[in-house]
Design a protein around this motif. Structure first.
Motif, mmCIF file in Angstrom:
data_model
loop_
_atom_site.group_PDB
_atom_site.id
_atom_site.type_symbol
_atom_site.label_atom_id
_atom_site.label_comp_id
_atom_site.label_asym_id
_atom_site.label_seq_id
_atom_site.Cartn_x
_atom_site.Cartn_y
_atom_site.Cartn_z
ATOM 1 N N ILE A 56 -68.983 9.876 -24.080
ATOM 2 C CA ILE A 56 -69.842 8.968 -24.838
ATOM 3 C C ILE A 56 -69.015 8.005 -25.688
ATOM 4 O O ILE A 56 -69.344 6.824 -25.807
ATOM 5 C CB ILE A 56 -70.808 9.769 -25.735
ATOM 6 C CG1 ILE A 56 -71.828 10.520 -24.868
ATOM 7 C CG2 ILE A 56 -71.536 8.853 -26.717
ATOM 8 C CD1 ILE A 56 -72.690 11.484 -25.648
ATOM 9 N N LEU A 57 -67.934 8.495 -26.261
ATOM 10 C CA LEU A 57 -67.149 7.698 -27.203
ATOM 11 C C LEU A 57 -66.095 6.827 -26.532
ATOM 12 O O LEU A 57 -65.428 6.047 -27.210
ATOM 13 C CB LEU A 57 -66.468 8.621 -28.220
ATOM 14 C CG LEU A 57 -67.410 9.427 -29.120
ATOM 15 C CD1 LEU A 57 -66.616 10.384 -29.997
ATOM 16 C CD2 LEU A 57 -68.261 8.500 -29.986
ATOM 17 N N ASP A 59 -65.113 3.989 -23.500
ATOM 18 C CA ASP A 59 -65.594 3.014 -22.529
ATOM 19 C C ASP A 59 -64.971 3.332 -21.166
ATOM 20 O O ASP A 59 -63.740 3.378 -21.045
ATOM 21 C CB ASP A 59 -65.200 1.600 -22.968
ATOM 22 C CG ASP A 59 -65.614 0.554 -21.952
ATOM 23 O OD1 ASP A 59 -66.821 0.403 -21.726
ATOM 24 O OD2 ASP A 59 -64.717 -0.098 -21.371
ATOM 25 N N SER A 66 -65.945 3.188 -27.170
ATOM 26 C CA SER A 66 -67.158 2.614 -26.592
ATOM 27 C C SER A 66 -68.031 1.900 -27.619
ATOM 28 O O SER A 66 -67.787 1.959 -28.831
ATOM 29 C CB SER A 66 -67.988 3.727 -25.946
ATOM 30 O OG SER A 66 -68.477 4.605 -26.960
ATOM 31 N N ARG A 67 -69.057 1.257 -27.112
ATOM 32 C CA ARG A 67 -70.063 0.627 -27.972
ATOM 33 C C ARG A 67 -70.711 1.675 -28.882
ATOM 34 O O ARG A 67 -70.970 1.415 -30.058
ATOM 35 C CB ARG A 67 -71.132 -0.038 -27.094
ATOM 36 C CG ARG A 67 -72.355 -0.560 -27.848
ATOM 37 C CD ARG A 67 -72.091 -1.872 -28.506
ATOM 38 N NE ARG A 67 -73.179 -2.307 -29.354
ATOM 39 C CZ ARG A 67 -73.236 -3.499 -29.936
ATOM 40 N NH1 ARG A 67 -72.268 -4.373 -29.741
ATOM 41 N NH2 ARG A 67 -74.242 -3.829 -30.704
ATOM 42 N N TYR A 68 -70.955 2.843 -28.338
ATOM 43 C CA TYR A 68 -71.550 3.925 -29.130
ATOM 44 C C TYR A 68 -70.640 4.295 -30.303
ATOM 45 O O TYR A 68 -71.106 4.492 -31.428
ATOM 46 C CB TYR A 68 -71.792 5.140 -28.239
ATOM 47 C CG TYR A 68 -72.396 6.326 -28.956
ATOM 48 C CD1 TYR A 68 -73.774 6.452 -29.093
ATOM 49 C CD2 TYR A 68 -71.585 7.324 -29.495
ATOM 50 C CE1 TYR A 68 -74.333 7.533 -29.760
ATOM 51 C CE2 TYR A 68 -72.134 8.404 -30.165
ATOM 52 C CZ TYR A 68 -73.505 8.508 -30.290
ATOM 53 O OH TYR A 68 -74.047 9.579 -30.959
ATOM 54 N N GLU A 71 -70.851 1.530 -32.953
ATOM 55 C CA GLU A 71 -72.081 1.596 -33.746
ATOM 56 C C GLU A 71 -72.030 2.763 -34.730
ATOM 57 O O GLU A 71 -72.547 2.664 -35.853
ATOM 58 C CB GLU A 71 -73.287 1.717 -32.816
ATOM 59 C CG GLU A 71 -73.558 0.436 -32.026
ATOM 60 C CD GLU A 71 -74.717 0.568 -31.069
ATOM 61 O OE1 GLU A 71 -75.168 1.716 -30.834
ATOM 62 O OE2 GLU A 71 -75.177 -0.467 -30.543
ATOM 63 N N ALA A 72 -71.405 3.864 -34.313
ATOM 64 C CA ALA A 72 -71.242 5.004 -35.220
ATOM 65 C C ALA A 72 -70.347 4.629 -36.397
ATOM 66 O O ALA A 72 -70.595 5.034 -37.538
ATOM 67 C CB ALA A 72 -70.657 6.192 -34.458
ATOM 68 N N THR A 131 -67.229 -3.607 -27.328
ATOM 69 C CA THR A 131 -68.571 -3.599 -27.902
ATOM 70 C C THR A 131 -69.614 -4.235 -26.997
ATOM 71 O O THR A 131 -70.808 -4.146 -27.268
ATOM 72 C CB THR A 131 -68.571 -4.332 -29.251
ATOM 73 O OG1 THR A 131 -68.137 -5.690 -29.056
ATOM 74 C CG2 THR A 131 -67.616 -3.647 -30.224
#
Length: 215
Positions: A56-57, A59, A66-68, A71-72, A131
């Motif tokens: 998840i973290l 890309d 990653s984008r996630y 955002e976190a 992002t």
């Protein structure tokens, strides 16, 4: 193994005392096995969770955060920046749409990966994020002078990489220093960096040889 041995002993002696002892041994053995399985299951679950977090973290195309993860960062770092020295960078690839439309998305992916490699070489040891499709962000902890040095290094790394690349990379970049807006948070600082990146991008397309439709 414990259960099998204990059961074997139980069939050899049917005295009450021995049956009770063997029965206790069986119960202990079952308990040990159950605990072992529970520990293994917990370890497997932790490994699965850690693996999912990494997926998840990260890309998948570039290996950057990653984008996630980005955002976190913005969500978790909402406090004022007044006590910290850091520089936020917003970076964008010029001309990706033209590459996708002309050579296909596989070529566009190559361009994105090349840009990511340039960014990684520039900002070694600092968190780098992809992002969006052609958009990147970096957070550098240190003085404004350090941020300016890295902005210049980014340009040099781009020039160096393009000497060996068939698809040339052109990056638009903007930076913002925390003490420019000490009462703001990370998200607000990134907005300033974004605005400056778009200003840099406009300069690129002011050149007549860069058709704006190639964005």
């Amino acid at each position: 193994m414990f259960v099998f041995v204990a059961a074997g002993v139980l069939t050899q002696d049917l005295s009450d005392g021995y049956i009770r002892t063997a029965g206790l041994t069986i119960n202990i053995a079952f308990t040990i096995l159950i605990l072992d399985y529970q520990i293994i299951d917990l370890e497997t679950s932790d490994q699965t969770i850690n693996q999912k977090e990494r997926i998840i973290l990260t890309d998948p195309l570039t290996g950057l955060k990653s984008r996630y993860a980005y955002e976190a960062l913005l969500k978790n770092d909402a406090s004022p920046l007044r006590e910290r020295q850091l520089t936020a960078f917003s970076i964008d690839i010029n001309g990706l749409k033209h590459v996708n439309d002309t050579y296909g998305h596989a070529a566009g992916d190559i361009l994105i990966k090349s840009a990511a490699q340039i960014i990684q070489k520039t900002f070694v040891g600092n968190p780098c994020y992809r992002t969006g499709g052609d958009e990147f962000a970096v957070v550098v902890y240190g003085s404004e002078d350090r941020g300016q040095e890295l902005l210049e290094k980014l340009s040099k790394e781009e020039q160096r990489a393009n000497q060996n690349l068939q698809l040339k990379v052109s990056l638009a970049a903007g930076m913002a220093f925390s003490q420019e807006n000490p009462n703001g948070n990370m998200k607000e600082l990134m907005i300033i960096a974004d605005q400056r990146m778009y200003n840099d991008k406009r300069k690129y397309y002011m050149d007549p040889k860069h058709d704006r439709r190639r964005r």
